[in-house]
Design an enzyme around this catalytic site. Structure first.
Site, PDB file in Angstrom:
ATOM      1  N   GLY A  45      46.003 -20.285  -9.562  1.00 13.96           N
ATOM      2  CA  GLY A  45      45.479 -19.450 -10.185  1.00 13.96           C
ATOM      3  C   GLY A  45      45.374 -20.925 -11.562  1.00 13.96           C
ATOM      4  N   SER A  46      45.388 -21.327 -12.382  1.00 11.02           N
ATOM      5  CA  SER A  46      44.697 -21.925 -13.726  1.00 11.02           C
ATOM      6  C   SER A  46      45.858 -23.289 -13.175  1.00 11.02           C
ATOM      7  CB  SER A  46      45.348 -21.182 -15.466  1.00 11.02           C
ATOM      8  OG  SER A  46      46.241 -21.249 -15.063  1.00 11.02           O
ATOM      9  N   ARG A  69      46.658 -25.006 -16.104  1.00 13.46           N
ATOM     10  CA  ARG A  69      48.088 -25.054 -16.781  1.00 13.46           C
ATOM     11  C   ARG A  69      49.619 -24.115 -16.233  1.00 13.46           C
ATOM     12  NH1 ARG A  69      51.338 -20.943 -18.063  1.00 13.46           N
ATOM     13  NH2 ARG A  69      49.687 -19.169 -16.825  1.00 13.46           N
ATOM     14  N   GLY A  92      49.947 -24.399 -12.524  1.00 15.08           N
ATOM     15  CA  GLY A  92      50.174 -25.345 -11.669  1.00 15.08           C
ATOM     16  C   GLY A  92      50.657 -26.530 -12.178  1.00 15.08           C
ATOM     17  N   GLU A  96      46.384 -24.667  -6.099  1.00 12.93           N
ATOM     18  CA  GLU A  96      44.590 -23.961  -5.581  1.00 12.93           C
ATOM     19  C   GLU A  96      44.185 -23.262  -7.701  1.00 12.93           C
ATOM     20  OE1 GLU A  96      43.186 -23.785  -3.426  1.00 12.93           O
ATOM     21  OE2 GLU A  96      43.566 -24.262  -1.430  1.00 12.93           O
TER      22      GLU A  96
HETATM   23  P1  NAD Z   1      46.910 -17.413 -14.491  1.00 10.57           P
HETATM   24  O1  NAD Z   1      47.312 -19.102 -14.145  1.00 10.57           O
HETATM   25  O2  NAD Z   1      46.544 -16.768 -15.435  1.00 10.57           O
HETATM   26  O3  NAD Z   1      47.954 -16.054 -13.251  1.00 10.57           O
HETATM   27  C1  NAD Z   1      47.704 -16.739 -12.018  1.00 10.57           C
HETATM   28  C2  NAD Z   1      49.204 -15.947 -11.770  1.00 10.57           C
HETATM   29  O4  NAD Z   1      50.204 -17.280 -11.528  1.00 10.57           O
HETATM   30  C3  NAD Z   1      49.840 -15.037 -11.714  1.00 10.57           C
HETATM   31  O5  NAD Z   1      50.445 -14.323 -10.754  1.00 10.57           O
HETATM   32  C4  NAD Z   1      51.073 -15.387 -13.311  1.00 10.57           C
HETATM   33  O6  NAD Z   1      51.830 -14.298 -12.417  1.00 10.57           O
HETATM   34  C5  NAD Z   1      51.048 -16.273 -12.344  1.00 10.57           C
HETATM   35  N1  NAD Z   1      51.841 -17.303 -13.372  1.00 10.57           N
HETATM   36  C6  NAD Z   1      51.651 -17.777 -14.176  1.00 10.57           C
HETATM   37  N2  NAD Z   1      52.484 -18.320 -15.276  1.00 10.57           N
HETATM   38  C7  NAD Z   1      53.574 -18.932 -14.426  1.00 10.57           C
HETATM   39  C8  NAD Z   1      54.421 -19.703 -14.048  1.00 10.57           C
HETATM   40  N3  NAD Z   1      54.712 -21.208 -15.090  1.00 10.57           N
HETATM   41  N4  NAD Z   1      55.149 -19.603 -12.498  1.00 10.57           N
HETATM   42  C9  NAD Z   1      55.054 -18.502 -11.923  1.00 10.57           C
HETATM   43  N5  NAD Z   1      53.829 -18.368 -11.990  1.00 10.57           N
HETATM   44  C10 NAD Z   1      52.943 -18.258 -13.003  1.00 10.57           C
HETATM   45  O7  NAD Z   1      45.499 -17.865 -13.431  1.00 10.57           O
HETATM   46  P2  NAD Z   1      44.268 -16.491 -13.403  1.00 10.57           P
HETATM   47  O8  NAD Z   1      43.863 -16.269 -14.885  1.00 10.57           O
HETATM   48  O9  NAD Z   1      45.173 -15.050 -12.688  1.00 10.57           O
HETATM   49  O10 NAD Z   1      43.903 -17.005 -13.036  1.00 10.57           O
HETATM   50  C11 NAD Z   1      42.323 -17.521 -13.211  1.00 10.57           C
HETATM   51  C12 NAD Z   1      42.635 -18.779 -12.981  1.00 10.57           C
HETATM   52  O11 NAD Z   1      42.316 -18.954 -11.279  1.00 10.57           O
HETATM   53  C13 NAD Z   1      41.157 -19.922 -13.208  1.00 10.57           C
HETATM   54  O12 NAD Z   1      41.621 -21.060 -13.723  1.00 10.57           O
HETATM   55  C14 NAD Z   1      40.245 -19.562 -11.748  1.00 10.57           C
HETATM   56  O13 NAD Z   1      40.206 -21.138 -11.359  1.00 10.57           O
HETATM   57  C15 NAD Z   1      41.824 -20.208 -10.534  1.00 10.57           C
HETATM   58  N6  NAD Z   1      42.041 -19.447  -9.278  1.00 10.57           N
HETATM   59  C16 NAD Z   1      41.918 -21.074  -8.189  1.00 10.57           C
HETATM   60  C17 NAD Z   1      41.488 -21.095  -7.026  1.00 10.57           C
HETATM   61  C18 NAD Z   1      41.546 -21.863  -5.755  1.00 10.57           C
HETATM   62  O14 NAD Z   1      41.512 -21.775  -5.206  1.00 10.57           O
HETATM   63  N7  NAD Z   1      41.665 -22.443  -6.521  1.00 10.57           N
HETATM   64  C19 NAD Z   1      41.380 -19.435  -6.522  1.00 10.57           C
HETATM   65  C20 NAD Z   1      40.793 -18.806  -7.771  1.00 10.57           C
HETATM   66  C21 NAD Z   1      41.565 -18.099  -8.889  1.00 10.57           C
END
Ligand code: NAD
EC number: 1.2.1.3
Length: 498
Positions: free
Chosen positions: A232-233, A235, A237, A254
């Site tokens: 995910g983002s 933020r 991570g 990731e």
């Molecule tokens: P996001 O960070 O908003 O959410 C991702 C996941 O994390 C969701 O399931 C969310 O519920 C969970 N989450 C959020 N905050 C959390 C916390 N504090 N504790 C535990 N879980 C939490 O991301 P998004 O908007 O769904 O996806 C887009 C982002 O993901 C972009 O930044 C993109 O670059 C990144 N991404 C990275 C990869 C990679 O392999 N590097 C692959 C796909 C997407």
């Protein structure tokens, strides 16, 4: 006109999702129109789910790895049988065009194949012992419950990268999909449940927990989860990493990318144009590997930009259900607002928007953005930020050193590419003082990785590696074994005692 809700229900039913899972308080919207598709039940007791998965792991860890591979083989077959259903759900929930949705499902089948082969190749090494009659070796053992947190933009592929590998490694999986894409998750869960039942594997070996961030946090904090693989983002991570580290758990992160390609004077500009348009505008700019920065030699900048703006002008933007569409919707209104804010910031920094940026009114409250190209005078803060939308910033350079310095001068380090027919330039970009990313390509765009290589990136991208190569090691624990068959007690380093 297709009834989107009916279409989702048909695909879910075909995959074996029970009606009870589709009554709840979490509303699922489709980016195609912004309308509610369905609502699903949220998980209340994550702790109980993790405990059940932990018990399943204790059984599973003693099953021989090649036998574990048979489960993943069956899972791959089931995914193949339901390829159309799963792709339909990916389109409805994440807005991907058909070809990309099918590609995402194919990636799941590919990684299952890979994992089945891997189940006979979880190699440990043997090393020469310094003591006669001794054997020194390492053994790889299952780790425990792997918590998988995934993002909306690859709603199923990322799960499969983790799950196929974790299962052959002898782990159990608890999956927390994005709250924006729970339907694809329910469909995959039904298929894995079926494979588990058919092969008589422990019933709770794979569990899915549905909900928002708080559900993810419960997984992150669980002492029964030795590895949290979170996509995910940056933020997210930043929050997850320290929380897991505080309990001495492992993370595989990731996170966001801010990927660039360098275009040198010797590049094949027609090939580069096609690669750039797919990487920058494909998936409506919503891949972690989306091309966000183009670093072009001044001598070819005008020609390349001419080709790119022409190609962008012709991009079919529309419903991903329509044949011929190449650019579908953004996930939601907030994503479009972020795009608009980024374009405003770029203009303030002296950027010139060459094409795109507007919203096309295609269907209801769907946010269909026109992919944009912005020529920038320098790499300002907004260029150094990942905006999850189709914006391509263009910078120019004179020397390759300058291009590489610009390339690496961002906080993220996921994917990169160089377009060149000059081998010295290509080798320089691949070298230790070249691109600092986890993925470095030549004459290929930044997106669309194959599963055979390890996937992931450096710096704020989080450092994790998933999928192919030796990424499996993150899902196991290593034991170093010294076996004494000499009949004498010989201490290492010639130490004398007793
Ligand atoms: P996001 O960070 O908003 O959410 C991702 C996941 O994390 C969701 O399931 C969310 O519920 C969970 N989450 C959020 N905050 C959390 C916390 N504090 N504790 C535990 N879980 C939490 O991301 P998004 O908007 O769904 O996806 C887009 C982002 O993901 C972009 O930044 C993109 O670059 C990144 N991404 C990275 C990869 C990679 O392999 N590097 C692959 C796909 C997407």
């Amino acid at each position: 006109m297709i009834d989107l809700r009916e279409s989702a229900l048909t695909a879910l039913k075909s995959c074996g999702v029970e009606a009870a899972a589709l009554t709840g308080t979490l509303s699922v919207r489709t980016p195609l129109t912004g309308a509610e598709l369905l609502s699903v039940r949220q998980t209340e007791d994550v702790g109980a789910v993790v405990s059940a998965a932990h018990a399943a792991y204790q059984e599973w860890r003693t099953v021989p790895a090649p036998v574990r591979g048979a489960l993943v083989k069956r899972l791959g077959q089931l995914i193949g049988e339901h390829k159309d259903d799963l792709a339909t759900l990916v389109t409805l929930e994440a807005g991907k065009i058909r070809s990309e949705a099918l590609g995402e499902v194919q990636e799941m089948i590919d990684v299952c194949d890979f994992a089945v082969g891997l189940s006979r190749q979880l190699y440990g090494r043997t090393m020469p012992s310094e003591r006669p009659g001794h054997r020194l070796m390492e053994t790889w053992h299952p780790l425990g419950v792997v918590g998988v947190i995934s993002a909306f933009n690859f709603p199923v592929a990322v799960w499969s990268w983790n799950t196929a590998i974790a299962l052959v490694c002898g782990d159990a999986v608890v999956w927390k999909p994005s709250e924006k894409t729970p339907l694809t998750a329910l469909a995959c869960t039904a298929l894995v449940d079926r494979a588990i039942a058919e092969l008589h594997a422990p019933k709770d070996l794979h569990r899915t927990v549905i909900g928002g961030r708080e559900v993810g946090e419960a997984l992150v904090d669980s002492p029964l989860v030795p590895l949290v693989s979170a996509t995910g983002s940056t933020r997210m991570g930043r929050e997850v990493g320290p929380r897991v580290a505080a309990r001495f758990g492992r993370t595989l992160l990731e996170l966001g990318g801010n990927n660039a390609a360098v275009v040198t004077p010797s590049a094949d500009l027609d090939l580069a144009t096609r690669a750039i348009v797919f990487a920058a505008a494909g998936t409506a700019g919503q891949r972690c590997t989306t091309l966000r920065r183009l670093i072009v030699h001044t001598s070819v900048a005008d020609e390349l930009l001419g080709k790119l703006t022409t190609a962008y002008g012709k991009l079919p933007i529309g419903s991903p259900l329509d044949a011929g569409t190449l650019v579908g919707p953004l996930i939601d209104e907030a994503a479009y607002e972020n795009m608009t804010a980024a374009l405003d910031a770029a203009r303030k920094d002296g950027g010139e928007v060459l094409v795109g940026g507007g919203r096309r009114e295609i269907d209801g409250d769907g946010y269909y953005a026109e992919p944009s190209i912005v020529r920038m005078p320098s790499q300002t803060d907004i260029v150094r930020t990942e905006t999850f939308a189709p914006i391509l910033y263009v910078l120019t350079y004179e020397t390759l050193d300058e291009a590489i310095a610009l390339h690496n001068d961002v906080p993220q380090g996921l994917s990169s590419g160089i377009f060149t027919r000059d081998q010295q330039e290509a080798e320089r970009f691949l070298a230790a003082d070249g691109s600092d990313c986890g993925i470095v390509n030549v004459n290929i765009g930044t997106s669309g990785a194959e599963i055979g290589g390890a996937f992931g990136g450096e710096k704020e991208t989080g450092g994790g590696r998933e999928s192919g190569s030796d990424a499996w090691r993150a899902y196991m624990r290593r034991a170093t074994n010294t076996v004494n068959a000499s009949g004498q007690l010989l201490l290492a380093q010639d130490v004398s005692f007793l």
